[in-house]
Motif scaffolding. Structure first.
Motif, mmCIF file in Angstrom:
data_model
loop_
_atom_site.group_PDB
_atom_site.id
_atom_site.type_symbol
_atom_site.label_atom_id
_atom_site.label_comp_id
_atom_site.label_asym_id
_atom_site.label_seq_id
_atom_site.Cartn_x
_atom_site.Cartn_y
_atom_site.Cartn_z
ATOM 1 N N VAL A 209 0.780 -1.201 0.001
ATOM 2 C CA VAL A 209 -0.024 0.140 -0.057
ATOM 3 C C VAL A 209 0.964 1.156 0.061
ATOM 4 N N GLY A 210 0.351 2.499 -0.418
ATOM 5 C CA GLY A 210 1.059 3.721 -0.267
ATOM 6 C C GLY A 210 0.520 4.596 -0.949
ATOM 7 N N TYR A 211 1.080 5.808 -1.011
ATOM 8 C CA TYR A 211 0.590 6.969 -1.704
ATOM 9 C C TYR A 211 0.634 6.748 -3.058
ATOM 10 N N THR A 212 -0.065 7.263 -4.141
ATOM 11 C CA THR A 212 0.009 7.104 -5.669
ATOM 12 C C THR A 212 1.243 7.515 -5.931
ATOM 13 N N ASN A 213 2.163 6.998 -6.819
ATOM 14 C CA ASN A 213 3.187 7.274 -7.431
ATOM 15 C C ASN A 213 4.408 7.043 -6.376
#
Length: 425
Positions: A209-213
């Motif tokens: 998971v993670g912030y986009t880009n």
């Protein structure tokens, strides 16, 4: 004869910096992200961007009359055809701004829906986008489209000229939502059956998971050898992708790449994409991939944690932070990040692009999933061939002897593998 080139829509991005909002994001990084969002949509050319400071939103048209006139002159000088407002815009505000400027206006939710509709590849993704877009459109059944629609042919899903939902009344939209929910329920049920089948194997699930880009798909590709779309743009990955991966000297796991998170994710999308993120809820381990080189990395990390909390991910699920893109930092910043990561057992500084730091990360993943391995001797009857095959498939057997009533096997396994073995029928 040359083919006619596709029309490129000149767009301008506005970020309203509402000074009375104490929780507002820093204006310039927020504007940069909004420009990056716009750049992720094919057929758009961002010709300019502006931060507009205002004490509070004006109910009628968001901005004051003076600012609207000033921006109108700017847009006409630049032949702007689309204005993207990085924030919520009510149907009334949208209608009045479009009337004042003679251009199409999209707010942050509309823009993200455009991107999602362009990227959705699986049946589930397409259905979720349609439902989210219909929920959004249901609130703004306002005939405010200008002559511009016929000129540019529509950008995609939201507000295009052939968009029958725009002319439909709420009842028609509600009927369509019911139909889509039924279709989505079937797709989700199928995914549930797939998950149940995996649970019988069962392999641990590791969710990225993670912030986009942030580099999730690059990391996914390096670990799995898969060919997931990787581009330096927001929302390059939309549909969940899963692959089985054998960890070095560790267990086989299912690695799941998920849609990137983003601040102020529209509520329609949080609800619609909950099924897409079900793999995160079922994960045995979560890898929170961060772009540690980004100036707003702390704010992005907080947004990801907030969305995980809203999804119902609890502290009982182990989580490691993967500080990615250290290759994009200068030497001093890179060494500082590495030093900070070395002090925290739950943080690993890596570069998915170069492979730096991944060996230590994978060792930690194996340790968490397997724990301390122990040696035991177990006895199986001749009629327990399935259990015996499972042990050999997992490469857990160190020695086997055959007796009159069955097999004696010396196995080296983790507590989790022992539980998986006990669950076999």
């Amino acid at each position: 004869m040359k083919e006619t080139e596709a029309h490129v829509t000149p767009a301008w991005v506005l970020h309203p910096d509402i000074t009375s909002d104490r929780s507002r994001r820093a204006a310039q990084p927020a504007l940069a992200e909004a420009v990056a969002l716009a750049a992720a949509l094919p057929g758009l050319e961002v010709v300019g961007s502006t931060v507009v400071r205002l004490p509070k939103p004006q109910p009628r048209a968001l901005f004051g009359t003076g600012k609207i006139a000033e921006l109108d002159a700017l847009f006409k000088a630049q032949d702007v055809e689309l204005v993207l407002v990085d924030g919520p815009v009510t149907p009334v505000q949208q209608r009045n701004l479009e009337k004042a400027w003679g251009v199409k206006v999209l707010d942050r939710t509309g823009l993200i829906l455009e991107i999602f509709s362009d990227r959705a590849a699986t049946r589930e993704g397409v259905l979720q986008v349609e439902m989210a877009a219909l929920s959004y459109q249901r609130t703004r059944l306002v005939r405010a489209w200008t002559h511009l629609e016929r000129q540019r042919g529509g950008l995609g899903f939201v507000g295009g000229p052939g968009e029958t939902q725009i002319e439909a009344d709420r009842r028609a939209i509600d009927d369509q939502l019911v139909r889509l929910r039924r279709q989505l329920d079937k797709v989700v049920k199928t995914r549930g059956l797939h998950r149940a089948a995996r649970a019988k194997v069962p392999y641990p699930i590791v969710a990225l998971v993670g912030y986009t880009n942030a580099g999730k798909s690059t990391l996914f590709n390096r670990l799995t050898g898969a060919d997931v779309m990787v581009k330096d743009m927001l929302f390059a990955t939309l549909d969940p992708t899963m692959r089985a991966v054998k960890l070095p000297d560790g267990p086989e796991v299912i690695l799941s790449d998920t849609v990137g998170f983003i601040s102020d994710l529209p509520t329609e999308l949080v609800a619609a994409f909950r099924a897409t993120l079900e793999e995160v809820l079922a994960a045995d381990l979560i890898l929170h991939v961060r772009d540690i080189s980004h100036s707003a990395t702390e704010e992005q990390a907080k947004d990801v944690r907030d969305i995980l909390n809203s999804l119902g991910v609890t502290n009982t699920t182990p989580l490691l932070e993967v500080w990615n893109k250290i290759d994009a930092m200068d030497i001093e910043a890179r060494e500082a990040a590495q030093t900070r990561a070395d002090r925290d057992d739950a943080v690993y500084a890596t570069s998915a692009l170069t492979g730096d730091g991944l060996e230590a990360l994978l060792e930690a993943v194996s340790q968490i999933l397997e724990g301390d391995r122990r040696v035991e001797v177990i006895h199986l009857g001749f009629d327990e061939g399935r259990k015996r095959a499972w042990l050999f498939q997992k490469e857990l057997v160190e020695e086997e002897t055959q007796g009159e009533t069955g097999y004696s096997l010396r196995v080296r396994w983790s507590a989790q593998e022992a539980r998986q073995f006990e669950a076999l029928k």
